[in-house]
Design a protein around this motif. Structure first.
Motif, PDB file in Angstrom:
ATOM      1  N   TYR A  20       0.872  -1.055  -0.019  1.00 65.02           N
ATOM      2  CA  TYR A  20       0.031   0.053   0.077  1.00 65.02           C
ATOM      3  C   TYR A  20       0.842   1.479  -0.255  1.00 65.02           C
ATOM      4  N   SER A  21       0.375   2.353  -0.255  1.00 66.62           N
ATOM      5  CA  SER A  21       1.046   3.764  -0.229  1.00 66.62           C
ATOM      6  C   SER A  21       1.034   4.321   1.021  1.00 66.62           C
ATOM      7  N   ALA A  22       1.971   5.285   1.279  1.00 70.16           N
ATOM      8  CA  ALA A  22       2.185   6.017   2.346  1.00 70.16           C
ATOM      9  C   ALA A  22       0.697   6.859   2.400  1.00 70.16           C
ATOM     10  N   LEU A  23       0.059   7.170   1.280  1.00 72.91           N
ATOM     11  CA  LEU A  23      -1.051   7.966   1.258  1.00 72.91           C
ATOM     12  C   LEU A  23      -2.258   7.177   1.721  1.00 72.91           C
ATOM     13  N   ASP A  24      -2.188   6.000   1.473  1.00 75.99           N
ATOM     14  CA  ASP A  24      -3.310   5.026   1.873  1.00 75.99           C
ATOM     15  C   ASP A  24      -3.263   4.915   3.384  1.00 75.99           C
ATOM     16  N   LEU A  25      -1.824   4.743   3.910  1.00 78.76           N
ATOM     17  CA  LEU A  25      -1.569   4.428   5.328  1.00 78.76           C
ATOM     18  C   LEU A  25      -2.205   5.819   6.002  1.00 78.76           C
ATOM     19  N   THR A  26      -1.596   7.030   5.717  1.00 81.42           N
ATOM     20  CA  THR A  26      -2.131   8.217   6.227  1.00 81.42           C
ATOM     21  C   THR A  26      -3.754   8.320   6.160  1.00 81.42           C
ATOM     22  N   ASN A  27      -4.260   7.869   4.792  1.00 89.99           N
ATOM     23  CA  ASN A  27      -5.632   8.020   4.998  1.00 89.99           C
ATOM     24  C   ASN A  27      -6.479   7.035   6.200  1.00 89.99           C
ATOM     25  N   ALA A  28      -5.720   6.070   6.006  1.00 96.71           N
ATOM     26  CA  ALA A  28      -6.505   5.041   7.144  1.00 96.71           C
ATOM     27  C   ALA A  28      -6.332   5.530   8.267  1.00 96.71           C
ATOM     28  N   TYR A  29      -5.288   6.347   8.906  1.00 95.76           N
ATOM     29  CA  TYR A  29      -5.273   6.846  10.296  1.00 95.76           C
ATOM     30  C   TYR A  29      -6.204   7.839  10.320  1.00 95.76           C
ATOM     31  N   LEU A  30      -6.436   8.907   9.222  1.00 93.93           N
ATOM     32  CA  LEU A  30      -7.200   9.991   9.003  1.00 93.93           C
ATOM     33  C   LEU A  30      -8.646   9.384   9.376  1.00 93.93           C
ATOM     34  N   ASP A  31      -8.933   8.362   8.679  1.00 93.12           N
ATOM     35  CA  ASP A  31     -10.231   7.814   8.752  1.00 93.12           C
ATOM     36  C   ASP A  31     -10.592   7.242  10.308  1.00 93.12           C
TER      37      ASP A  31
END
Lengths: 472, 96
Positions: A20-31
């Motif tokens: 997964y991408s760093a953006l996916d990862l960050t989005n998961a935490y923001l969610d």
């Protein structure tokens, strides 16, 4: 992607393997923050947009094969650590709208690695407290039981990591403010050796005690973050010239200050502690009783030195150069009104206490005497480390308590009984989870504290790893 | 030691405006905290040598940053300003 079991080590592997991408990862935490933080209130501010931008930059770095250990790793930052251009309030009204004019050294180091900053976390005002109930912006709840405090003062950082709203977080520890919330939320929390991590850009509370450290899910993650933030900094006069690691071979001997810890500690916590010692014995460690005769004076010494230093450090908040400023006819009234309105009750209490113990006529009996007793406590540790690798205690005498349960200041201060000695001696201490105890039908995590000699972080990680192995 | 605590004077010394209800509360709380921390009075500290390893740490006075590099940022944080100066109330007043 399941972030509920995620560690920095695993995220690094998956990011580098392009799972997964760093953006996916960050989005998961923001969610996760959006879903949970309404109830927990770990964050004072979430930096969604810049976090996504940082994640995209991290992805670019990964794509070019230039990733460092923390590239794309989403981290939360305690609200007393400066991030340039961002509000840093120390959870105080007096700095509610204060915008940091520079990056703390730890932030600079994390930025250089390409870490992602999710937001700033709640805390007890100016790091004075053990529950986050002293935040001017409302308390943080413990993700393990929302009727209870997460500990403090780095309670927001602890709750953010424990509720999987950040992969790791930075906190600060003056008398237990990283280790106690780590214990109450089932995390690893390190207070490094005094001078190991630069404090440039950390709002000062007790300058002879403060250290920045990290809250993480695992010991390995703790080590990664510590390696990233430690090191000499010419902007911090107390930073160690060259962080000499204590490379003395381990004796595999652990000391227990039994007389000190048995008074006032919950019996089920002592049972968890004994069980952990038993497992360390099975791992080949020798566990011995040791006597640190002056340890029992630690809390009293701490509650003289810390308010004294706090009252001095907080003199800078006077409504002149930055922060809240109340209108008044004279400059003296500008000072006293600004400070009266801007500071909360616990901060006012400690400033008054500190002013008293430093005042003419009382400084010898309180402040200077406390400094001498502190030297004895320090010497106790030096002597102990001649025969043991580490001194261990429970991190706290009791598990996370309910909101409002400790309205008496002395009852709150007693939370720090096992954590303040390491700050007084300047030695590193790590809290690692040692299981749970049951209170009112809630399973509450409790921590095992490992205190090492100056520069002995590696020893703490080694023992911490052994404790962690039999917890899973 | 049995000092009488003048809490109002202490608040003034600490430059804190504190309400009368809070002063009344602090009048009880501060002595009880002091009573607790006084437990260290019994410790024998004769011969204690503290801070043996301490030394002053100074930075070399060199490589100054560019003039005005931080001026705007720092002034923007000030509650009141006049041009490139932080404005404050008169500090010394002439007694009439």
């Amino acid at each position: 992607m399941d972030i509920s079991k995620l560690t920095i080590v695993e995220a690094r592997r998956a990011l580098d393997a392009k799972e997964y991408s760093a953006l996916d990862l960050t989005n998961a935490y923001l969610d996760a923050i959006r879903a949970k933080d309404g109830e927990i209130h770990a964050y004072l501010e979430v930096w969604e947009k810049s976090a996504r931008d940082e994640a995209k930059t991290a992805d670019e770095k990964i794509r070019r094969g230039k990733a460092s250990t923390l590239t794309g790793i989403p981290i939360a930052i305690k609200d007393n650590i400066l991030v340039e251009g961002r509000v840093a309030s120390s959870a105080s009204k007096i700095l509610e709208h204060y915008v940091a004019t520079y990056d703390a050294t730890v932030i600079k180091k994390l930025k250089a690695q390409g870490a992602v900053f999710l937001g700033r976390t709640n805390m007890d005002e100016f790091a004075m407290g053990s529950s986050t109930e002293n935040s001017a912006f409302g308390p943080t709840k413990n993700p393990h039981d929302t009727k209870r405090v997460p500990g403090g003062s780095s309670g927001g950082s602890a709750a953010a990591v424990a509720a999987h709203m950040a992969l790791a977080a930075l906190g600060s520890d003056t008398g237990g403010s990283i280790r106690q919330p780590a214990s109450h939320t089932g995390l690893n929390g390190l207070k490094p050796t005094y001078g190991a991590v630069s404090r440039f850009g950390l709002m000062a509370l007790g300058s002879s005690l403060d250290q920045i450290g990290q809250l993480t899910h695992t010991v390995a993650d703790s080590q990664i973050l510590f390696d990233a933030i430690c090191g000499h900094d010419e902007n911090d006069g107390t930073s160690l010239p060259d962080m000499k690691k204590n490379n003395a071979p381990m004796k595999r001997v652990i000391g227990v200050p039994r007389i000190f810890l048995e008074k006032g500690t919950d019996s089920d916590i002592l049972a968890c502690f004994e069980k952990t010692l038993e497992k360390l014995r099975a791992k080949g460690y020798t566990v011995v009783d040791i006597d640190l005769p002056n340890l029992s004076y630690s809390l009293a010494v701490y509650y003289i030195i810390q308010p004294a230093e706090a009252s001095t450090n907080l003199a800078r908040y006077d409504g002149i150069r930055y922060g809240l400023s109340m209108q008044a006819p004279s400059i003296q009234e500008v000072y006293s009104k600004t400070r009266g309105v801007g500071f909360g009750p616990e901060v006012r209490r400690r400033i008054m206490l500190g002013t008293f113990v430093l005042s003419s006529g009382y400084a010898d009996a309180y402040y200077r005497k406390a400094r001498s007793v502190r030297a004895l406590i320090r010497a106790d540790f030096t002597r102990a480390f001649e025969s043991v690798d580490a001194v261990v205690t429970p991190t706290c005498p009791s598990p996370a308590f309910k909101f409002g349960a400790k309205s008496d200041p002395l009852a709150m201060y007693a939370e720090d009984i096992f954590s303040v000695p390491a700050n007084l001696a300047g030695v590193p201490a790590l809290s690692v989870p040692m299981g749970t105890v049951v209170s009112d039908d809630s399973d509450l995590p409790v921590g095992f504290q490992i205190i090492g000699p100056h520069g002995g972080e590696e020893t703490l990680f080694a023992i911490g790893n052994d404790v962690e192995k039999f917890e899973v | 030691m049995n000092e009488k605590l003048d809490i109002t004077a202490l608040a003034k010394l600490a430059r804190l405006e504190v309400s009368s209800e809070e002063l009344a509360r602090l009048e009880k709380e501060i002595p009880s905290i002091l009573e607790f921390v006084r437990t260290i009075q019994t410790v024998d500290v004769s011969g204690v040598q503290e801070d043996k390893g301490l030394r002053n740490v100074m930075r070399a006075d060199e490589n100054p940053h560019e003039t005005e590099l931080y001026t705007k940022k720092l002034l923007d944080a000030a509650p009141a300003r006049e041009g490139d100066r932080i404005a404050v109330k008169q500090v010394i007043s002439r007694k009439k």
